[in-house]
Each structure stands twice: as structure tokens, then as C-alpha cells.
Scaffold this motif. Structure first.
Motif, PDB file in Angstrom:
ATOM      1  N   ASP A   1      29.602 -25.712 -27.014  1.00 49.13           N
ATOM      2  CA  ASP A   1      29.223 -24.371 -26.580  1.00 49.13           C
ATOM      3  C   ASP A   1      28.110 -24.415 -25.542  1.00 49.13           C
ATOM      4  OD1 ASP A   1      31.082 -23.291 -28.298  1.00 49.13           O
ATOM      5  OD2 ASP A   1      29.633 -22.803 -29.864  1.00 49.13           O
ATOM      6  N   SER A   2      27.143 -25.336 -25.718  1.00 52.09           N
ATOM      7  CA  SER A   2      26.039 -25.406 -24.761  1.00 52.09           C
ATOM      8  C   SER A   2      26.536 -25.844 -23.388  1.00 52.09           C
ATOM      9  CB  SER A   2      24.927 -26.333 -25.260  1.00 52.09           C
ATOM     10  OG  SER A   2      25.413 -27.652 -25.431  1.00 52.09           O
ATOM     11  N   THR A   3      27.549 -26.714 -23.345  1.00 50.06           N
ATOM     12  CA  THR A   3      28.132 -27.120 -22.071  1.00 50.06           C
ATOM     13  C   THR A   3      28.839 -25.936 -21.415  1.00 50.06           C
ATOM     14  OG1 THR A   3      28.455 -29.364 -22.917  1.00 50.06           O
ATOM     15  CG2 THR A   3      29.683 -28.761 -20.942  1.00 50.06           C
ATOM     16  N   ASP A   4      29.566 -25.132 -22.229  1.00 47.33           N
ATOM     17  CA  ASP A   4      30.230 -23.936 -21.712  1.00 47.33           C
ATOM     18  C   ASP A   4      29.216 -22.985 -21.082  1.00 47.33           C
ATOM     19  OD1 ASP A   4      32.645 -24.901 -22.684  1.00 47.33           O
ATOM     20  OD2 ASP A   4      32.605 -23.645 -24.491  1.00 47.33           O
ATOM     21  N   LEU A   5      28.102 -22.788 -21.773  1.00 45.01           N
ATOM     22  CA  LEU A   5      27.069 -21.881 -21.267  1.00 45.01           C
ATOM     23  C   LEU A   5      26.447 -22.410 -19.981  1.00 45.01           C
ATOM     24  CD1 LEU A   5      25.285 -20.843 -24.593  1.00 45.01           C
ATOM     25  CD2 LEU A   5      26.728 -19.422 -23.138  1.00 45.01           C
ATOM     26  N   LYS A   6      26.153 -23.688 -19.937  1.00 45.15           N
ATOM     27  CA  LYS A   6      25.542 -24.275 -18.742  1.00 45.15           C
ATOM     28  C   LYS A   6      26.480 -24.193 -17.551  1.00 45.15           C
ATOM     29  CE  LYS A   6      22.417 -27.265 -21.267  1.00 45.15           C
ATOM     30  NZ  LYS A   6      22.129 -28.597 -21.777  1.00 45.15           N
ATOM     31  N   LYS A   7      27.786 -24.438 -17.776  1.00 45.33           N
ATOM     32  CA  LYS A   7      28.761 -24.317 -16.692  1.00 45.33           C
ATOM     33  C   LYS A   7      28.828 -22.891 -16.161  1.00 45.33           C
ATOM     34  CE  LYS A   7      32.033 -28.038 -17.207  1.00 45.33           C
ATOM     35  NZ  LYS A   7      33.437 -28.384 -17.381  1.00 45.33           N
ATOM     36  N   ALA A   8      28.571 -21.915 -17.046  1.00 44.02           N
ATOM     37  CA  ALA A   8      28.596 -20.506 -16.652  1.00 44.02           C
ATOM     38  C   ALA A   8      27.267 -20.071 -16.044  1.00 44.02           C
ATOM     39  CB  ALA A   8      28.929 -19.634 -17.856  1.00 44.02           C
ATOM     40  N   GLY A   9      26.312 -20.998 -15.955  1.00 39.97           N
ATOM     41  CA  GLY A   9      25.013 -20.679 -15.366  1.00 39.97           C
ATOM     42  C   GLY A   9      24.060 -19.986 -16.323  1.00 39.97           C
ATOM     43  N   LEU A  10      24.304 -20.131 -17.620  1.00 35.28           N
ATOM     44  CA  LEU A  10      23.450 -19.500 -18.621  1.00 35.28           C
ATOM     45  C   LEU A  10      22.720 -20.553 -19.443  1.00 35.28           C
ATOM     46  CD1 LEU A  10      25.986 -16.834 -19.958  1.00 35.28           C
ATOM     47  CD2 LEU A  10      24.024 -16.412 -18.464  1.00 35.28           C
ATOM     48  N   LYS A  11      21.468 -20.272 -19.753  1.00 35.86           N
ATOM     49  CA  LYS A  11      20.682 -21.155 -20.599  1.00 35.86           C
ATOM     50  C   LYS A  11      21.214 -21.094 -22.025  1.00 35.86           C
ATOM     51  CE  LYS A  11      15.907 -22.024 -21.873  1.00 35.86           C
ATOM     52  NZ  LYS A  11      14.527 -21.533 -21.775  1.00 35.86           N
ATOM     53  N   ALA A  12      21.251 -22.215 -22.693  1.00 33.29           N
ATOM     54  CA  ALA A  12      21.801 -22.306 -24.046  1.00 33.29           C
ATOM     55  C   ALA A  12      20.764 -21.890 -25.081  1.00 33.29           C
ATOM     56  CB  ALA A  12      22.306 -23.718 -24.327  1.00 33.29           C
ATOM     57  N   THR A  13      20.545 -20.585 -25.209  1.00 32.80           N
ATOM     58  CA  THR A  13      19.616 -20.075 -26.213  1.00 32.80           C
ATOM     59  C   THR A  13      20.339 -19.965 -27.555  1.00 32.80           C
ATOM     60  OG1 THR A  13      20.158 -17.761 -25.795  1.00 32.80           O
ATOM     61  CG2 THR A  13      18.386 -18.735 -24.464  1.00 32.80           C
ATOM     62  N   LEU A  14      19.568 -19.893 -28.639  1.00 33.21           N
ATOM     63  CA  LEU A  14      20.158 -19.804 -29.968  1.00 33.21           C
ATOM     64  C   LEU A  14      21.044 -18.563 -30.133  1.00 33.21           C
ATOM     65  CD1 LEU A  14      20.423 -21.285 -32.628  1.00 33.21           C
ATOM     66  CD2 LEU A  14      18.419 -20.046 -33.448  1.00 33.21           C
ATOM     67  N   PRO A  15      20.593 -17.357 -29.715  1.00 31.75           N
ATOM     68  CA  PRO A  15      21.488 -16.197 -29.842  1.00 31.75           C
ATOM     69  C   PRO A  15      22.795 -16.363 -29.060  1.00 31.75           C
ATOM     70  CG  PRO A  15      19.249 -15.455 -29.460  1.00 31.75           C
ATOM     71  CD  PRO A  15      19.261 -16.952 -29.267  1.00 31.75           C
ATOM     72  N   ARG A  16      22.728 -16.902 -27.864  1.00 32.23           N
ATOM     73  CA  ARG A  16      23.944 -17.116 -27.068  1.00 32.23           C
ATOM     74  C   ARG A  16      24.883 -18.095 -27.758  1.00 32.23           C
ATOM     75  NH1 ARG A  16      20.863 -17.581 -21.325  1.00 32.23           N
ATOM     76  NH2 ARG A  16      20.700 -15.346 -20.892  1.00 32.23           N
ATOM     77  N   LEU A  17      24.331 -19.183 -28.279  1.00 33.26           N
ATOM     78  CA  LEU A  17      25.157 -20.183 -28.961  1.00 33.26           C
ATOM     79  C   LEU A  17      25.821 -19.600 -30.203  1.00 33.26           C
ATOM     80  CD1 LEU A  17      22.795 -23.283 -28.637  1.00 33.26           C
ATOM     81  CD2 LEU A  17      25.036 -23.009 -27.554  1.00 33.26           C
ATOM     82  N   LYS A  18      25.070 -18.829 -30.976  1.00 32.74           N
ATOM     83  CA  LYS A  18      25.623 -18.226 -32.196  1.00 32.74           C
ATOM     84  C   LYS A  18      26.726 -17.228 -31.852  1.00 32.74           C
ATOM     85  CE  LYS A  18      22.875 -20.015 -35.336  1.00 32.74           C
ATOM     86  NZ  LYS A  18      23.348 -20.861 -36.413  1.00 32.74           N
TER      87      LYS A  18
END
Length: 152
Positions: A3-20
Motif C-alpha cells: 500500500d505504501s508503494t501505491d501511495l508513493k507512486k500516486a504522489g502521496l505520503k504514506a501516512t497511517l490514516p491513508r494506509l488504513k
């Protein structure tokens, strides 16, 4: 891919709320969720994330192309993971369940109509509204949560 890789590819920081929130949306049974559904799932997990945060994160995910927002009649918005493939939706007006389908004949007909009108379609969506057979026959959705049906 994590999930953190997905977020980083989308240009978003991998915060806990985003990951959850992303992990909830990626669950197989969570095909079409409202922001309130996501919020309730977080509460059930013991997470202390506010509803405003859920809305903000879902909007960020939509802007980044990670999720698709569907605005169904009655002001109901649902979110689903953007898996890159096209499909259409049937919405039960009684139980609220969303069923997915893909029909090549419908897609071809839409292409021909657009072509006849001299129109280039960039995207489209088809939403049909009615009552599922479970609600019609038994007063409850018989397909809710059934694996392989495309039901949320």
C-alpha cells in the motif's frame, strides 16, 4: 505491491490514516463504499480517525487516480479502487447494493452511437436502478457479500 508503494507512486505520503483507508478499500468485499462505510470500518478496527479525515483522504485518492467516485441517485457517493478496467453498475434502490457488470454488446452499441454522432468518447458510465431479486422476493438482498458476484 504494498500500500505504501501505491501511495508513493500516486504522489502521496504514506501516512497511517491513508494506509488504513487504502487497506479497507482493497478488501475484496469492499467494492463500493461510502465515506461513512469507511469511517465505520475504521471504528470497528479501533482506529481513531475522524470522518472529516476520511473524506479528505478519499478526495486525495480520487485526485491521485487511486479510487473512482460514483455519484448515484439520491446523493449517494461511493468509492472503489481504480483497477483500470471498465465496468458498469446496477444499483438496487431498496437495499442499496451495487452490482457490477460488463457487456461487450452494450459497449459496442455505445461506440457506434457516438461514432454516428461524430463524437469521440473519452469516458462514460452506465448506472441502472431497480430492485434486486432478493429484495423483490424475500425483502432482503440475497446476494449481499456473495463472493464472485461483484456485489459490494
Amino acid at each position: 505491491m504494498s500500500d505504501s508503494t501505491d501511495l508513493k507512486k500516486a504522489g502521496l505520503k504514506a501516512t497511517l490514516p491513508r494506509l488504513k483507508i487504502l487497506s479497507i478499500l482493497e478488501e475484496p468485499r469492499a467494492r463500493h463504499m461510502t465515506a461513512e462505510d469507511v469511517y465505520k470500518a475504521l471504528l470497528d478496527m479501533g482506529e481513531e480517525v475522524g470522518l472529516a479525515t476520511v473524506y479528505r483522504v478519499l478526495t486525495q485518492f480520487e485526485s491521485a487516480g487511486l479510487v473512482i467516485r460514483h455519484n448515484f441517485e439520491g446523493g449517494r457517493s461511493v468509492f472503489e479502487i481504480n483497477q483500470g478496467g471498465h465496468h458498469d453498475h446496477v444499483v438496487c434502490v431498496e437495499c442499496g447494493e451495487v452490482f457490477e457488470f460488463y457487456d461487450p454488446a452494450i459497449e459496442e452499441r455505445q461506440r457506434r452511437v457516438a461514432e454516428a454522432l461524430g463524437f469521440h468518447v473519452d469516458s462514460h458510465s452506465l448506472y441502472m436502478y431497480g430492485t434486486c431479486l432478493g429484495m423483490k422476493r424475500e425483502g432482503k438482498c440475497s446476494k449481499k457479500g456473495t463472493p464472485g458476484t461483484g456485489v459490494s
